[in-house]
Design a protein around this motif. Structure first.
Motif, short mmCIF file in Angstrom:
data_model
loop_
_atom_site.label_atom_id
_atom_site.label_comp_id
_atom_site.label_asym_id
_atom_site.label_seq_id
_atom_site.Cartn_x
_atom_site.Cartn_y
_atom_site.Cartn_z
N UNK A 103 0.83 -1.21 0.00
CA UNK A 103 0.00 0.00 0.00
C UNK A 103 0.86 1.26 0.00
N UNK A 104 1.96 1.24 0.74
CA UNK A 104 2.85 2.41 0.77
C UNK A 104 3.43 2.67 -0.61
N UNK A 105 3.86 1.63 -1.30
CA UNK A 105 4.39 1.79 -2.66
C UNK A 105 3.31 2.30 -3.60
N UNK A 106 2.09 1.78 -3.45
CA UNK A 106 1.01 2.23 -4.31
C UNK A 106 0.66 3.70 -4.06
N UNK A 107 0.66 4.10 -2.81
CA UNK A 107 0.35 5.51 -2.50
C UNK A 107 1.34 6.44 -3.17
N UNK A 108 2.62 6.08 -3.09
CA UNK A 108 3.65 6.90 -3.74
C UNK A 108 3.41 6.98 -5.24
N UNK A 109 3.15 5.83 -5.86
CA UNK A 109 2.90 5.81 -7.31
C UNK A 109 1.64 6.59 -7.66
N UNK A 110 0.60 6.41 -6.88
CA UNK A 110 -0.68 7.06 -7.18
C UNK A 110 -0.57 8.58 -7.08
N UNK A 111 0.17 9.06 -6.10
CA UNK A 111 0.37 10.51 -5.97
C UNK A 111 1.15 11.05 -7.17
N UNK A 112 2.21 10.35 -7.57
CA UNK A 112 3.00 10.79 -8.73
C UNK A 112 2.17 10.73 -10.01
N UNK A 113 1.27 9.77 -10.09
CA UNK A 113 0.47 9.57 -11.30
C UNK A 113 -0.66 10.57 -11.42
N UNK A 114 -1.47 10.70 -10.38
CA UNK A 114 -2.71 11.48 -10.47
C UNK A 114 -2.57 12.88 -9.90
N UNK A 115 -1.77 13.04 -8.85
CA UNK A 115 -1.72 14.34 -8.15
C UNK A 115 -0.67 15.27 -8.75
N UNK A 116 0.56 14.79 -8.88
CA UNK A 116 1.65 15.67 -9.34
C UNK A 116 1.93 15.54 -10.83
N UNK A 117 1.48 14.46 -11.45
CA UNK A 117 1.73 14.26 -12.88
C UNK A 117 3.18 14.02 -13.22
N UNK A 118 3.90 13.36 -12.31
CA UNK A 118 5.32 13.11 -12.50
C UNK A 118 5.53 11.90 -13.40
N UNK A 119 6.25 12.06 -14.48
CA UNK A 119 6.54 10.96 -15.40
C UNK A 119 7.77 10.21 -14.92
N UNK A 120 7.84 8.89 -15.12
CA UNK A 120 6.99 8.08 -15.99
C UNK A 120 5.75 7.52 -15.33
N UNK A 121 5.50 7.86 -14.05
CA UNK A 121 4.30 7.34 -13.41
C UNK A 121 3.05 7.88 -14.09
N UNK A 122 3.06 9.18 -14.44
CA UNK A 122 1.91 9.79 -15.09
C UNK A 122 2.01 9.64 -16.61
N UNK A 123 0.89 9.83 -17.27
CA UNK A 123 0.86 9.75 -18.73
C UNK A 123 1.34 11.07 -19.33
#
Length: 248
Positions: free
Chosen positions: A142-162
């Motif tokens: 869950x901790x790893x997912x939270x980090x990825x999810x924040x980078x993906x949806x909240x901050x838009x940090x690539x490569x996590x985000x599109x």
């Protein structure tokens, strides 16, 4: 002339007994750590429920979800606090709760393992035993997912985000993210993990906060199961809807 002293022991004299050295009690106390886990875990569960309710607005269309996201980031509690302040206060509270929850959990786990030694814990069977023994693993996922999810949806940090990420467009960002099968699969795995962690965590909250009655403990277990199931089904609907084209 010196009088020789007797070498026989005095029967009235109590011999000194060496007291075994005792280790000082651990600081902070284990019950304090468990209380911290219970309180912060409850905060995180409330966040999971509120977060789910907000995310379900995706089924109402872009205007509903984008409007909710704008209200949450800019207007909530204004003018009680300046515009945009609430989200940062909220993030500080959530980050503090998360770090305290993880730290307390690690310390309690180490103490329990040291006290148990080579003996395995008994008394729990079936699903509950699996949940208890996998709490550290599920928490790490869950901790790893939270980090990825924040980078993906909240901050838009690539490569996590599109590459299509646009700040402020919550609906489009969620759809673009879940159109990637690997990300959707990771999300499904994380939600399943969350359900296992949350169900056992809520049951532990009831015990750690002092509930002793059989009926109260059974009620706590039922509430934990129902809450976990609702969060599981509600969160699974979103990536499935995106992958099947219901939400596009």
């Amino acid at each position: 002339m010196a009088v020789p002293t007797s070498t026989r022991p005095d029967p009235d004299r109590v011999p000194a007994v060496a007291r075994p050295a005792t280790n000082p009690p651990p600081r902070p106390a284990t019950w304090v750590l468990k209380a911290v886990m219970a309180v912060t875990g409850t905060v995180l569960v409330v966040f999971a429920v509120v977060h789910l309710v907000g995310n379900l607005k995706i089924f109402l269309g872009p205007e509903a979800l984008d409007g909710y996201a704008h209200w949450l980031h800019e207007d909530l509690l204004a003018p009680l606090v300046p515009h945009g302040w609430f989200i940062w206060i909220f993030r500080v509270v959530m980050l503090t709760s998360l770090l305290a929850h993880v730290a307390a959990g690690v310390v309690v786990r180490r103490r329990a393992r040291a006290a148990r030694g080579p003996h395995r814990r008994t008394g729990l069977r079936g699903l509950r035993a699996f949940q208890a023994r996998s709490m550290l693993v599920t928490g790490t996922v869950l901790l790893l997912f939270i980090v990825f999810h924040v980078l993906d949806i909240t901050t838009g940090t690539r490569p996590a985000a599109t590459d299509e990420f646009v700040a402020g467009q919550a609906y489009a960002n969620v759809v673009a993210s879940f159109q990637r099968p690997a990300v959707a699969a990771f999300y499904l795995l994380a939600i399943g993990t969350l359900t296992l962690h949350l169900a056992h965590g809520l049951w532990s909250v009831v015990n750690d906060l002092g509930a002793t009655g059989r009926r109260l403990r059974a009620t706590g277990a039922a509430v934990a199961g129902v809450a976990g199931l609702l969060i599981l089904v509600g969160n699974l609907l979103i990536p499935v809807a995106v992958l099947t084209g219901v939400v596009a």
